[in-house]
Design a protein around this motif. Structure first.
Motif, PDB file in Angstrom:
ATOM      1  N   PHE A  11       0.723  -1.232  -0.103  1.00 56.08           N
ATOM      2  CA  PHE A  11      -0.130  -0.060  -0.037  1.00 56.08           C
ATOM      3  C   PHE A  11       0.867   1.164   0.051  1.00 56.08           C
ATOM      4  CE2 PHE A  11      -2.653  -3.238   1.580  1.00 56.08           C
ATOM      5  CZ  PHE A  11      -3.862  -3.230   1.148  1.00 56.08           C
ATOM      6  N   ASP A  12       0.197   2.362  -0.217  1.00 55.51           N
ATOM      7  CA  ASP A  12       0.986   3.498  -0.143  1.00 55.51           C
ATOM      8  C   ASP A  12       1.437   4.119   0.950  1.00 55.51           C
ATOM      9  OD1 ASP A  12       2.343   5.461  -2.206  1.00 55.51           O
ATOM     10  OD2 ASP A  12       0.537   6.884  -1.931  1.00 55.51           O
ATOM     11  N   GLU A  13       2.614   4.653   1.165  1.00 50.76           N
ATOM     12  CA  GLU A  13       3.174   5.225   2.521  1.00 50.76           C
ATOM     13  C   GLU A  13       3.398   4.238   3.409  1.00 50.76           C
ATOM     14  OE1 GLU A  13       0.739   8.513   3.714  1.00 50.76           O
ATOM     15  OE2 GLU A  13       0.332   9.222   1.618  1.00 50.76           O
ATOM     16  N   ILE A  14       3.972   3.298   3.111  1.00 50.43           N
ATOM     17  CA  ILE A  14       4.354   2.104   4.134  1.00 50.43           C
ATOM     18  C   ILE A  14       5.806   2.073   4.462  1.00 50.43           C
ATOM     19  CG2 ILE A  14       2.267   0.584   3.255  1.00 50.43           C
ATOM     20  CD1 ILE A  14       4.409  -0.782   1.636  1.00 50.43           C
ATOM     21  N   PRO A  15       6.297   1.635   5.555  1.00 46.53           N
ATOM     22  CA  PRO A  15       7.538   1.510   5.817  1.00 46.53           C
ATOM     23  C   PRO A  15       8.466   0.562   5.198  1.00 46.53           C
ATOM     24  CG  PRO A  15       6.148   1.452   7.946  1.00 46.53           C
ATOM     25  CD  PRO A  15       5.192   1.302   6.812  1.00 46.53           C
ATOM     26  N   LEU A  16       9.494   0.889   4.397  1.00 45.27           N
ATOM     27  CA  LEU A  16      10.227   0.065   3.417  1.00 45.27           C
ATOM     28  C   LEU A  16      10.626  -1.166   4.070  1.00 45.27           C
ATOM     29  CD1 LEU A  16      11.374  -0.109   0.664  1.00 45.27           C
ATOM     30  CD2 LEU A  16      13.235   0.873   1.404  1.00 45.27           C
ATOM     31  N   PHE A  17      11.130  -1.309   5.251  1.00 43.98           N
ATOM     32  CA  PHE A  17      11.741  -2.564   5.981  1.00 43.98           C
ATOM     33  C   PHE A  17      10.605  -3.293   6.200  1.00 43.98           C
ATOM     34  CE2 PHE A  17      12.625  -5.237   9.587  1.00 43.98           C
ATOM     35  CZ  PHE A  17      13.988  -5.727   9.097  1.00 43.98           C
ATOM     36  N   GLU A  18       9.630  -3.329   6.731  1.00 48.68           N
ATOM     37  CA  GLU A  18       8.488  -4.043   7.168  1.00 48.68           C
ATOM     38  C   GLU A  18       7.943  -4.540   5.738  1.00 48.68           C
ATOM     39  OE1 GLU A  18       9.106  -1.208   8.382  1.00 48.68           O
ATOM     40  OE2 GLU A  18       8.894  -1.800  10.655  1.00 48.68           O
ATOM     41  N   ALA A  19       7.681  -3.580   4.610  1.00 47.95           N
ATOM     42  CA  ALA A  19       7.302  -4.174   3.421  1.00 47.95           C
ATOM     43  C   ALA A  19       8.181  -5.101   3.005  1.00 47.95           C
ATOM     44  CB  ALA A  19       7.087  -3.135   2.529  1.00 47.95           C
ATOM     45  N   SER A  20       9.533  -5.409   3.134  1.00 52.74           N
ATOM     46  CA  SER A  20      10.306  -6.436   2.449  1.00 52.74           C
ATOM     47  C   SER A  20      10.493  -7.657   3.234  1.00 52.74           C
ATOM     48  CB  SER A  20      11.766  -5.913   2.386  1.00 52.74           C
ATOM     49  OG  SER A  20      12.402  -5.695   3.809  1.00 52.74           O
ATOM     50  N   VAL A  21       9.803  -7.729   4.350  1.00 51.92           N
ATOM     51  CA  VAL A  21       9.924  -8.964   5.204  1.00 51.92           C
ATOM     52  C   VAL A  21       9.473 -10.216   4.532  1.00 51.92           C
ATOM     53  CG1 VAL A  21       9.227 -10.132   7.352  1.00 51.92           C
ATOM     54  CG2 VAL A  21      10.101  -7.926   7.497  1.00 51.92           C
ATOM     55  N   PRO A  22       8.267 -10.534   4.305  1.00 55.11           N
ATOM     56  CA  PRO A  22       7.962 -11.677   3.608  1.00 55.11           C
ATOM     57  C   PRO A  22       8.511 -11.906   2.149  1.00 55.11           C
ATOM     58  CG  PRO A  22       6.285 -10.004   3.025  1.00 55.11           C
ATOM     59  CD  PRO A  22       7.343  -9.316   4.203  1.00 55.11           C
ATOM     60  N   ILE A  23       9.295 -10.773   1.551  1.00 55.90           N
ATOM     61  CA  ILE A  23      10.003 -10.935   0.122  1.00 55.90           C
ATOM     62  C   ILE A  23      11.377 -11.465   0.703  1.00 55.90           C
ATOM     63  CG2 ILE A  23      10.940  -9.780  -1.674  1.00 55.90           C
ATOM     64  CD1 ILE A  23       8.525  -7.780  -1.417  1.00 55.90           C
ATOM     65  N   ALA A  42       0.955  -4.176  -6.316  1.00 52.25           N
ATOM     66  CA  ALA A  42       0.457  -2.657  -5.971  1.00 52.25           C
ATOM     67  C   ALA A  42      -0.935  -2.580  -5.619  1.00 52.25           C
ATOM     68  CB  ALA A  42       0.640  -1.594  -7.177  1.00 52.25           C
ATOM     69  N   ALA A  43      -1.319  -2.730  -4.422  1.00 51.63           N
ATOM     70  CA  ALA A  43      -2.552  -2.956  -3.818  1.00 51.63           C
ATOM     71  C   ALA A  43      -3.804  -1.839  -4.183  1.00 51.63           C
ATOM     72  CB  ALA A  43      -2.601  -3.081  -2.316  1.00 51.63           C
ATOM     73  N   GLY A  45      -2.977   0.278  -6.981  1.00 47.78           N
ATOM     74  CA  GLY A  45      -2.708   0.745  -8.316  1.00 47.78           C
ATOM     75  C   GLY A  45      -1.687   1.757  -8.445  1.00 47.78           C
ATOM     76  N   GLY A  46      -0.658   1.568  -9.406  1.00 43.51           N
ATOM     77  CA  GLY A  46       0.289   2.644  -9.682  1.00 43.51           C
ATOM     78  C   GLY A  46       1.296   2.263  -8.903  1.00 43.51           C
ATOM     79  N   PRO A  47       2.644   3.329  -8.980  1.00 43.36           N
ATOM     80  CA  PRO A  47       3.776   3.182  -8.074  1.00 43.36           C
ATOM     81  C   PRO A  47       3.302   3.252  -6.578  1.00 43.36           C
ATOM     82  CG  PRO A  47       4.113   4.615  -9.867  1.00 43.36           C
ATOM     83  CD  PRO A  47       2.491   4.394  -9.728  1.00 43.36           C
ATOM     84  N   VAL A  48       4.096   2.466  -5.686  1.00 47.04           N
ATOM     85  CA  VAL A  48       3.859   2.556  -4.478  1.00 47.04           C
ATOM     86  C   VAL A  48       4.950   3.292  -3.676  1.00 47.04           C
ATOM     87  CG1 VAL A  48       3.894   1.142  -2.347  1.00 47.04           C
ATOM     88  CG2 VAL A  48       3.026   0.083  -4.384  1.00 47.04           C
ATOM     89  N   ARG A  49       4.460   4.393  -2.748  1.00 47.49           N
ATOM     90  CA  ARG A  49       5.327   5.223  -2.301  1.00 47.49           C
ATOM     91  C   ARG A  49       5.660   4.995  -0.941  1.00 47.49           C
ATOM     92  NH1 ARG A  49       3.367  10.704  -1.845  1.00 47.49           N
ATOM     93  NH2 ARG A  49       1.255   9.612  -1.445  1.00 47.49           N
ATOM     94  N   THR A  50       7.046   4.960  -0.292  1.00 47.41           N
ATOM     95  CA  THR A  50       7.211   4.625   0.956  1.00 47.41           C
ATOM     96  C   THR A  50       6.964   5.772   1.991  1.00 47.41           C
ATOM     97  OG1 THR A  50       9.553   4.819   0.961  1.00 47.41           O
ATOM     98  CG2 THR A  50       8.870   2.851   0.209  1.00 47.41           C
ATOM     99  N   ASP A  51       7.046   5.369   3.215  1.00 47.87           N
ATOM    100  CA  ASP A  51       6.994   6.506   4.062  1.00 47.87           C
ATOM    101  C   ASP A  51       8.123   7.758   4.084  1.00 47.87           C
ATOM    102  OD1 ASP A  51       8.652   4.952   5.396  1.00 47.87           O
ATOM    103  OD2 ASP A  51       7.764   4.859   7.428  1.00 47.87           O
ATOM    104  N   ILE A  52       9.140   7.333   3.357  1.00 47.13           N
ATOM    105  CA  ILE A  52      10.289   8.057   3.428  1.00 47.13           C
ATOM    106  C   ILE A  52      10.431   8.685   1.885  1.00 47.13           C
ATOM    107  CG2 ILE A  52      11.506   7.684   5.235  1.00 47.13           C
ATOM    108  CD1 ILE A  52      13.426   5.990   3.308  1.00 47.13           C
ATOM    109  N   ILE A  54      10.637   6.907  -0.857  1.00 47.45           N
ATOM    110  CA  ILE A  54      11.086   6.193  -2.140  1.00 47.45           C
ATOM    111  C   ILE A  54       9.882   5.542  -2.848  1.00 47.45           C
ATOM    112  CG2 ILE A  54      12.384   3.803  -2.478  1.00 47.45           C
ATOM    113  CD1 ILE A  54      14.107   4.503  -0.213  1.00 47.45           C
ATOM    114  N   THR A  55       9.893   5.427  -4.044  1.00 46.13           N
ATOM    115  CA  THR A  55       8.915   4.972  -5.068  1.00 46.13           C
ATOM    116  C   THR A  55       9.238   3.464  -5.194  1.00 46.13           C
ATOM    117  OG1 THR A  55       8.266   7.037  -5.700  1.00 46.13           O
ATOM    118  CG2 THR A  55       7.502   5.181  -7.042  1.00 46.13           C
ATOM    119  N   LEU A  56       8.258   2.717  -5.305  1.00 45.85           N
ATOM    120  CA  LEU A  56       8.499   1.272  -5.761  1.00 45.85           C
ATOM    121  C   LEU A  56       7.609   1.166  -6.803  1.00 45.85           C
ATOM    122  CD1 LEU A  56       8.401  -0.595  -2.033  1.00 45.85           C
ATOM    123  CD2 LEU A  56      10.445   0.505  -3.501  1.00 45.85           C
TER     124      LEU A  56
END
Length: 327
Positions: A11-23, A42-43, A45-52, A54-56
């Motif tokens: 989802f948009d504006e998520i923390p990057l580290f936590e997003a990477s755990v299952p990956i 991309a839950a 739609g479109g690019p996912v922006r992290t809370d700092i 960075i765009t994924l």
């Protein structure tokens, strides 16, 4: 339920580290282990922006959830602000659950599962800082604020960043056995197993026995004598502490009670024996401190998810020739 197709909802504006755990747990190709088909989705739609900032560029849309056997929401933007989860994403979670997929919320991802209604009437956890907010926003959820993770079978939730790793390893262990979970844990350089009921954080780590600390020495002694009847009074006497002082120090060091810790260690040792020997289950039970196989069975099933016999059939590795000597 076995799984190889894993959808990770970002989802948009998520923390990057936590997003990477299952990956990190499921996404790396490891020699000799099953390969998981991990799909970053991309839950919204479109690019996912992290809370700092960075765009994924997540390569998949919500249609990638439709045949996934495991669906993970690894985190969420701060739940006290920002828009709610997109209804399309919530419906994708509901559809996945209805067709039998396992659905997981890690850390703040629990809020997304709660918004979908999948946690109504179930136990769940999240980061301790946000547990009161989860309870107030979703009163139908039985929030357990102090544990690392909660396994409700087809819906699981965890607390914090490390708790997310623990839960992912628990899923691997539950489905593919401890050897695979241990191999992944070794590659990540993390502990291979922390019980879900363990507290999210403790004031002081358990001291090793080599330090001369009586608590560490007592825990080491208990692990070497699991075949005996061990009571909390016996443990406190071995540590030369009053029962009250021992209880307090034990909880501070382990995040659980002496009785719960002993039960967990007995079941863990039973797992090891079932994996590596052909000893009858009755003898395994007695060797780890249970009066009988009947006494072991409900605790083993509650902690591991299957009976001791079913566990051995799946994960036992002792040579069949041993059977004739032990039955």
């Amino acid at each position: 339920m076995s799984f190889t197709k894993v959808a990770v909802l970002l989802f948009d504006e998520i923390p990057l580290f936590e997003a990477s755990v299952p990956i990190a747990v499921f996404g790396e190709r490891r020699s000799g282990l099953p390969e998981f088909d991990v799909r970053a989705v991309a839950a919204e739609g479109g690019p996912v922006r992290t809370d700092i900032g960075i765009t994924l560029a997540a390569p998949h849309g919500l249609d990638a959830v439709d045949d996934a056997e495991l669906v993970v929401v690894p985190t969420w933007r701060r739940p006290s602000g920002g828009p709610p989860p997109a209804e399309e994403a919530l419906e994708a979670l509901r559809r996945a659950h209805r067709r039998g997929a396992t659905v997981v919320g890690l850390c703040l991802g629990t809020f997304v599962l709660a918004a979908s209604g999948l946690l109504d009437g179930r136990r769940a956890t999240t980061h301790w800082r946000y547990a009161p907010l989860l309870a107030s926003m979703h009163p139908a959820v039985e929030v357990q604020p102090d544990v690392l993770y909660v396994d409700e079978g087809d819906v699981l939730t965890s607390a914090g960043s490390a708790g997310g790793i623990d839960l992912c390893l628990h899923l691997v262990r539950r489905t593919y056995g401890p050897r695979m979970a241990n191999e992944i844990a070794r590659s990540l350089v993390v502990p291979p197993h922390r019980a879900g009921g363990q507290a999210q954080y403790v004031d002081h780590p358990v001291p090793p026995p080599s330090t001369g600390d009586p608590l560490g020495e007592t825990l080491d002694w208990a692990l070497r004598h699991l075949d005996r009847e061990l009571t909390v009074d016996m443990l406190s006497a071995h540590a030369m502490m009053s029962r009250r002082t021992f209880d307090r120090r034990f909880r501070r060091a382990t995040g659980t009670t002496p009785a719960q810790w002993l039960l967990h260690q007995r079941v863990l040792q039973a797992q090891r024996l079932l994996e590596t020997t052909r000893e009858p289950v009755e003898r395994v039970a007695r060797s780890v401190g249970f009066a009988s196989a009947v006494a072991l069975r409900p605790h083993f099933r509650r902690q591991v998810g299957v009976s001791p016999t079913a566990y051995r059939e799946t994960f036992g590795t002792a040579p069949e020739a041993d059977v004739s000597r032990t039955v």
